[in-house]
Enzyme design. Structure first.
Site, PDB file in Angstrom:
ATOM      1  N   HIS A 157       0.831  -1.208   0.000  1.00 25.00           N
ATOM      2  CA  HIS A 157       0.000   0.000   0.000  1.00 25.00           C
ATOM      3  C   HIS A 157       0.859   1.249   0.000  1.00 25.00           C
ATOM      4  CE1 HIS A 157      -4.168  -1.469   1.509  1.00 25.00           C
ATOM      5  NE2 HIS A 157      -4.016  -1.553   0.207  1.00 25.00           N
ATOM      6  N   GLU A 193      -4.484 -15.414 -21.297  1.00 22.82           N
ATOM      7  CA  GLU A 193      -3.260 -15.395 -20.480  1.00 22.82           C
ATOM      8  C   GLU A 193      -2.701 -16.796 -20.281  1.00 22.82           C
ATOM      9  OE1 GLU A 193      -4.133 -13.364 -16.801  1.00 22.82           O
ATOM     10  OE2 GLU A 193      -6.140 -14.185 -16.670  1.00 22.82           O
ATOM     11  N   ASP A 239       0.605 -13.202 -16.872  1.00 27.81           N
ATOM     12  CA  ASP A 239       0.449 -14.657 -16.779  1.00 27.81           C
ATOM     13  C   ASP A 239       0.852 -15.353 -18.072  1.00 27.81           C
ATOM     14  OD1 ASP A 239      -0.386 -15.348 -14.173  1.00 27.81           O
ATOM     15  OD2 ASP A 239      -2.274 -14.326 -14.545  1.00 27.81           O
ATOM     16  N   CYS A 256      -3.675  -5.962 -21.254  1.00 28.39           N
ATOM     17  CA  CYS A 256      -3.750  -5.332 -19.939  1.00 28.39           C
ATOM     18  C   CYS A 256      -2.632  -5.772 -18.998  1.00 28.39           C
ATOM     19  CB  CYS A 256      -5.118  -5.573 -19.301  1.00 28.39           C
ATOM     20  SG  CYS A 256      -5.466  -7.311 -19.027  1.00 28.39           S
TER      21      CYS A 256
HETATM   22  C1  PEP Z   1      -2.013 -10.516 -16.434  1.00 28.23           C
HETATM   23  O1  PEP Z   1      -1.875 -11.699 -16.100  1.00 28.23           O
HETATM   24  O2  PEP Z   1      -1.336  -9.960 -17.322  1.00 28.23           O
HETATM   25  C2  PEP Z   1      -3.012  -9.670 -15.752  1.00 28.23           C
HETATM   26  C3  PEP Z   1      -3.301  -8.466 -16.179  1.00 28.23           C
HETATM   27  O3  PEP Z   1      -3.619 -10.183 -14.662  1.00 28.23           O
HETATM   28  P1  PEP Z   1      -2.934 -10.330 -13.211  1.00 28.23           P
HETATM   29  O4  PEP Z   1      -1.621  -9.620 -13.248  1.00 28.23           O
HETATM   30  O5  PEP Z   1      -3.920  -9.722 -12.276  1.00 28.23           O
HETATM   31  O6  PEP Z   1      -2.813 -11.809 -13.071  1.00 28.23           O
HETATM   32 MG    MG Z   2      -3.395 -12.658 -14.934  1.00 25.25          MG
END
Ligand code: PEP
Ligand code: MG
Length: 567
Positions: free
Chosen positions: A195, A440, A464, A511
């Protein structure tokens, strides 16, 4: 001689100035036995200390300057909520009664037990929540032991423009220190997803954490440079180093000022291709920044934080109210809610699940949509709340970790059932709500064309996707050298996914962190990516690169990258 110490960079920017070392915040809890007749008094002592801790935190929250983002108070509220939680209000009392020990020791035993649970979590975001527990417990211990708050011992003017070096800092300390005008901070402990680190980024305080051993090398009033970009702190720099950083500081300032003008500019390549820039959001405190950087909406809203620091999963109403607040904050911008990505390695109290035993290879186990489908009673309240909230603003549903079509069909079926249920009860929702999936897992990237036929959009989760493609655990330092976004295998999977989306005429976004790393922007544009979802902090930098790129000229670079690693 200049001493240089490398840590983890958590918040960008360069600060130059004198060091103020905050004294050791380790509090040793005394241990002693009490008599049975003293138990009631000991419990009252603990309860009074908890009450005082709450009052202290409320006072800090009231001192947050009005110029600071309203949501910063959320960080203090998290600690206040912990002070209301049974884990701290009831367990230590049980320990006092059972062990006939003093309040400090009972609190320490309970803190150790809670920290152990978090230590076992393979998920970095969740495991760093243990910092919050330690901060809250230290506050109570300090009150029990009648010690003054570390920051209160200083005249506040003393901290102005200082580089603060500490063992660790609480979110509350961070807010106060920004108020006192510190230039930067460095800590021995902490991770990039704590945080405190998130706050530093929000409050734009340059910061470096994980500077193990720094305390031995840094003294009060040392002159130092903190480089939040590279995660380095330089003590007593010589003239040449100092001048180099002073120039760099000026350049960075100029660069960021120059980026400001891009806030309202479209993201468009030189050859006229429009690119959509969306924001990745985790905590309510992040929502304000979405508009600050002119994002087109939220491309990834991680909902895991709703499940933290609690014993049972959030109710449908809690989900619903949170999403309504978020929609209001976004004032018409689209919101992509990722359904919960917990499980196996990310076991938290708030999951309220029966099966809690750990398996080996948790990253390959029951997580995200796998867990949600195995335990539909855990999943449905979230889906129903998202559907209901969709009546009040533009919402999309995004499913994490889809691996095969069967999973996708099960989710679609479940959403249809819930829609029918809402229809029967005359409850409003967006009948055309868009449902997308995260790509992913290599299996889903390879079959992206099949997913694209049944989904409304795809989003590539590179964090991932890289881990699963390279067969490494994304949080294991020992194999981190293989965590390579530029590996042709990863790039080919990204390209397959983008092509599949194009063919099916549905949007494909990215993302994962890779989307926000400006050194990869050109390559991603060359691979055909048209939608990026990134942390607001790096959005304008990525926009600048997009606006300076002629995508039609990227063919050679892209071809080369897909064939080898040396781009
Ligand atoms: C990813 O895996 O790229 C993703 C955006 O999800 P997280 O990082 O929350 O697993
Ligand atoms: Mg992910």
């Amino acid at each position: 001689m200049t001493i240089s110490i490398q840590g983890i960079s958590v918040s960008r920017g360069i600060a130059i100035g004198k060091v103020h070392r905050i004294k050791d915040d380790q509090i040793d809890a005394p241990e002693y036995i009490i008599q049975k007749k003293q138990v009631t008094d000991e419990i009252s002592r603990l309860n009074d200390a908890m009450k005082n801790a709450r009052e202290e935190l409320r006072a800090i929250r009231d001192r947050i300057p009005t110029s600071t983002s309203k949501n910063i108070a959320e960080f203090i509220n998290t600690h206040l909520l912990m002070l209301e939680d049974n884990a701290l209000t009831e367990e230590p009392i049980r320990i006092i009664k059972e062990n006939l020990c003093n309040a400090e020791w009972a609190l320490k035993l309970q803190c150790d037990a809670l920290v152990n649970v978090f230590d076992e979590m393979a998920d970095t975001y969740l495991s760093t929540r243990k910092d919050d527990i330690e901060h809250v417990v230290n506050r109570i211990l300090r009150i029990l032991l009648k010690q003054k708050p570390i920051l209160d011992e200083l005249p506040h003017e003393h901290l102005k423009n200082k580089l603060v070096v500490a063992d660790d800092l609480t979110p509350a300390d961070t807010v106060l220190m920004q108020h006192y005008g510190i230039a930067a901070f460095a800590t021995e402990f902490g991770g990039s997803t704590s945080h405190t680190a998130i706050l530093a980024r929000n409050l734009r305080i340059p910061a470096v954490v994980g500077l193990h051993g720094a305390k031995k090398l840094i003294k009060n009033d040392d002159y130092a440079i903190l480089d939040g970009d590279s995660g380095i702190i330089l003590i007593n720099p010589d003239e040449t180093v100092l001048n180099h950083y002073k120039n760099k500081q000026k350049e960075v300032k100029k660069y960021h000022t120059s980026l400001e003008k891009l806030k309202d500019a479209p993201a468009k390549s030189i050859d006229g291709i429009n690119i959509t820039l969306m924001a990745n959001i985790e905590l309510p405190s992040d929502f304000e920044t979405v508009r600050d950087v002119g994002a087109a909406g939220v491309g990834l809203y991680r909902t895991e934080f709703l499940y933290m620091n609690r014993k049972s999963p959030p109710s449908e109403e809690e989900h619903y109210e949170t999403y309504i607040d978020v929609i209001k904050a976004l004032r018409g911008l689209p919101l992509t809610i990722r359904t919960v990505d917990l499980g196996a390695d990310k076991e938290v109290d708030g999951m309220g699940r029966r099966s809690t035993h750990m398996r080996s290879n948790p990253a390959l186990g029951l997580r995200a949509v796998r867990l949600c489908l195995k335990e539909p009673e855990f999943f449905r309240p979230q889906l129903r709340a998202i559907l209901r909230a969709s009546a009040f603003g533009p919402i999309r549903i995004m499913i994490p970790m889809l691996t095969n079509l069967n999973e996708m069909q099960q989710v679609l079926h479940m959403i249809n059932e819930l829609k029918n249920e809402l229809d029967n009860r005359s409850i409003l929702y967006d009948k055309k709500i868009k449902i997308g999936g995260m790509i992913e897992v290599p299996a889903s990237a390879i079959c992206a064309d099949i997913f694209a036929k049944q989904l409304d959009f795809l989003s590539i989760g590179t964090n991932d996707l890289i881990q699963y493609t390279m067969a490494i655990d994304r949080i294991n330092d020992e194999v981190n050298y293989l965590y390579d976004p530029l590996n042709p295998a990863v790039l080919r999977l990204i390209q397959i996914t983008i092509n599949a989306g194009e063919k099916a005429n549905i949007p494909v976004s990215m993302c994962g962190e890779m989307a926000g790393e400006k050194e990869h922007t050109k390559l991603l544009l060359g691979l055909g990516l048209k939608e990026f979802s990134i942390h607001p902090a790096t959005m304008l930098e990525v926009k600048e690169i997009i606006n300076q790129t002629n995508i039609s000229e990227l063919e050679e670079l892209t071809k080369k990258a897909l064939m080898n690693n040396n781009v």
